[in-house]
Design a protein around this motif. Structure first.
Motif, short mmCIF file in Angstrom:
data_model
loop_
_atom_site.label_atom_id
_atom_site.label_comp_id
_atom_site.label_asym_id
_atom_site.label_seq_id
_atom_site.Cartn_x
_atom_site.Cartn_y
_atom_site.Cartn_z
N GLU A 106 0.82 -1.22 0.00
CA GLU A 106 0.00 0.00 0.00
C GLU A 106 0.85 1.27 0.00
O GLU A 106 0.51 2.26 -0.65
N ALA A 107 1.96 1.23 0.73
CA ALA A 107 2.84 2.41 0.75
C ALA A 107 3.36 2.71 -0.65
O ALA A 107 3.46 3.87 -1.05
N ILE A 120 -5.03 -1.18 6.78
CA ILE A 120 -4.16 -1.28 5.59
C ILE A 120 -3.83 0.11 5.06
O ILE A 120 -2.66 0.43 4.80
N LEU A 121 -4.85 0.93 4.90
CA LEU A 121 -4.65 2.28 4.36
C LEU A 121 -3.79 3.12 5.31
O LEU A 121 -2.89 3.84 4.87
N GLY A 122 -4.08 3.00 6.61
CA GLY A 122 -3.32 3.76 7.62
C GLY A 122 -1.84 3.44 7.58
O GLY A 122 -0.99 4.35 7.58
N LEU A 123 -1.52 2.13 7.52
CA LEU A 123 -0.11 1.72 7.43
C LEU A 123 0.55 2.29 6.17
O LEU A 123 1.67 2.78 6.21
N GLY A 124 -0.18 2.19 5.06
CA GLY A 124 0.33 2.70 3.78
C GLY A 124 0.62 4.18 3.85
O GLY A 124 1.68 4.64 3.38
N ILE A 125 -0.30 4.95 4.43
CA ILE A 125 -0.12 6.41 4.54
C ILE A 125 1.10 6.73 5.40
O ILE A 125 1.95 7.55 5.04
N VAL A 126 1.20 6.06 6.56
CA VAL A 126 2.32 6.33 7.49
C VAL A 126 3.65 5.99 6.83
O VAL A 126 4.57 6.82 6.81
N PHE A 127 3.76 4.78 6.25
CA PHE A 127 5.03 4.36 5.64
C PHE A 127 5.40 5.25 4.46
O PHE A 127 6.57 5.58 4.26
N SER A 128 4.40 5.62 3.65
CA SER A 128 4.68 6.46 2.49
C SER A 128 5.05 7.88 2.91
O SER A 128 5.97 8.48 2.35
N THR A 129 4.35 8.41 3.91
CA THR A 129 4.55 9.79 4.33
C THR A 129 5.93 10.01 4.93
O THR A 129 6.58 11.02 4.68
#
Length: 408
Positions: free
Chosen positions: A101-102, A327-336
């Protein structure tokens, strides 16, 4: 007639949106830069394989009115085998989609950065990527609304936008149509191309799409008479998705330089040759590819987890929402924050490598059961095609696992 077709557009575009993510865009870019038009035939093979498997998944969803993970729970009787299957599915799809997701969000952000620059927000020692936050927020709103029709329309719009931008980019590069046709119908294996060929098939035939398609098909259609619409929807959407991938390969073939590693580099490489518009079209396409995958990956994970654990698959149920938010939360945190968890991604690749042939084999088995599908079970031709694709998925799965351990 046309209005009736548009009225019955279903989950097909969502499936196309799911397999054309930033990873696919990058791989197609590298295929074009390194091998020109030569590997276009591999995309045609991928399109055929995807249509065959996705049509089976959609048919299963409509006739049984169950998602694929629900059918697995009910049809595998041996508790140990069922437990292993559920554990593997949850590992590959839920953990796997969290890992990828990230990348989906970062890919969409890369497209926006090509257009608007790269703004950051500093919080203490952390630098937060603003574009990643915006894409995550858009995905959150669309998923939280929990209305299938709203989600469908938003993703259809983004898929059409993505298709038009990549198609326009390919046309701008003034491709050689005769060479394209030859590359589509005559398979060639240039030196060093085998892993790229396997990658092109592997990014199109995606395990989580089979789960997503079955779940969305039963949400969209309730009657067996709708199977014809589902089949057309699948064929049109997957072919369109394949054309998008081919357009990326064609666009990348126009770049003489070898210093291209992703679509953002491709956008910058096209600008001096074909003008600033080529860069803008490609950047918008990359943004659309990233955001559509950022929406479909958490959605697929929520359908899979709910089906495996016997929860409600209603888009507004608390447990369903909890999965996609995670899933979305992890993706946002890792990407950000720019965090890349290589070990999690490696684990996801191994799980997906195991899952793809197992699910393709299970799907083929279940599609021949009269107790589940009655008269809508597979024909002989569908079984032959399915078996050939099963062999390909076993090959892909083994390659995926071996590549993680750097054996090939």
């Amino acid at each position: 007639m046309i209005l009736k077709f548009f009225k019955n557009i279903g989950p097909g575009p969502l499936v196309a949106a799911a397999f054309i993510g930033p990873g696919t865009v990058t791989l197609c870019t590298l295929a074009g830069v390194n091998f020109g038009y030569t590997l276009l035939w591999a995309m045609v093979l991928s399109i055929v394989a995807t249509i065959v498997l996705q049509e089976m998944a959609a048919r299963l969803g409509i006739v049984s009115q169950k998602g694929l993970s629900e059918v697995i729970r009910s049809e595998i009787k041996h508790p140990l085998v069922r437990g292993f299957a559920i554990l593997l599915i949850l590992s590959a799809i839920v953990i796997g989609n969290a890992a990828y997701e990230a990348g989906n969000i970062s890919g969409g952000a890369l497209g926006m950065q090509t257009l608007f620059g790269n703004p950051f927000l500093e919080l203490g020692s952390f630098k937060l990527n603003i574009m990643s936050l915006i894409i995550g927020l858009v995905a959150f709103v669309l998923l939280y609304v929990g209305n299938y029709k709203v989600l469908e329309k938003a993703l259809i719009f983004l898929v059409v936008l993505m298709s038009l931008t990549f198609l326009t980019t390919a046309i701008i590069t003034k491709p050689n149509l005769i060479e394209i046709f030859k590359s589509i119908v005559v398979p060639k294996f240039p030196e060093g191309s085998i892993l790229t060929i396997i990658g092109l098939v592997g990014t199109t035939v995606v395990p989580y799409n089979l789960f997503l398609h079955a779940s969305l098909a039963k949400t969209k259609w309730k009657d067996n008479s709708d199977l014809a619409f589902a089949r057309k929807d699948t064929i049109v959407a997957v072919v369109l998705g394949g054309i998008v991938s081919m357009c990326i390969i064609i666009s990348a073939s126009a770049i003489p330089s070898q210093d291209i590693s992703n679509a953002s580099d491709l956008a910058k490489g096209l600008e001096p040759l074909f003008g600033v518009y080529a860069k803008y079209f490609l950047a918008i396409g990359l943004f659309a590819a990233g955001i559509t995958s950022a929406i479909t990956a958490p959605l697929a994970a929520a359908f899979v987890a709910s089906g495996c654990l016997g929860w409600s698959t209603n888009l507004k149920s608390v447990k369903f929402r909890a999965v996609w938010m995670f899933i979305l939360g992890l993706g946002i945190v890792f990407s950000t924050i720019g965090f890349k968890s290589i070990e999690i991604i490696k684990f996801a690749q191994i799980a997906n490598g195991l899952l793809l042939p197992i699910i393709a084999g299970f799907l083929l088995w279940i599609m021949n059961k009269s107790s589940v599908l009655g008269t809508y079970k597979n024909s002989k031709l569908q079984n032959v095609l399915g078996f050939v694709i099963l062999v390909i998925t076993i090959f892909l799965g083994v390659k995926g696992i071996l590549s993680v351990f750097k054996i090939i």
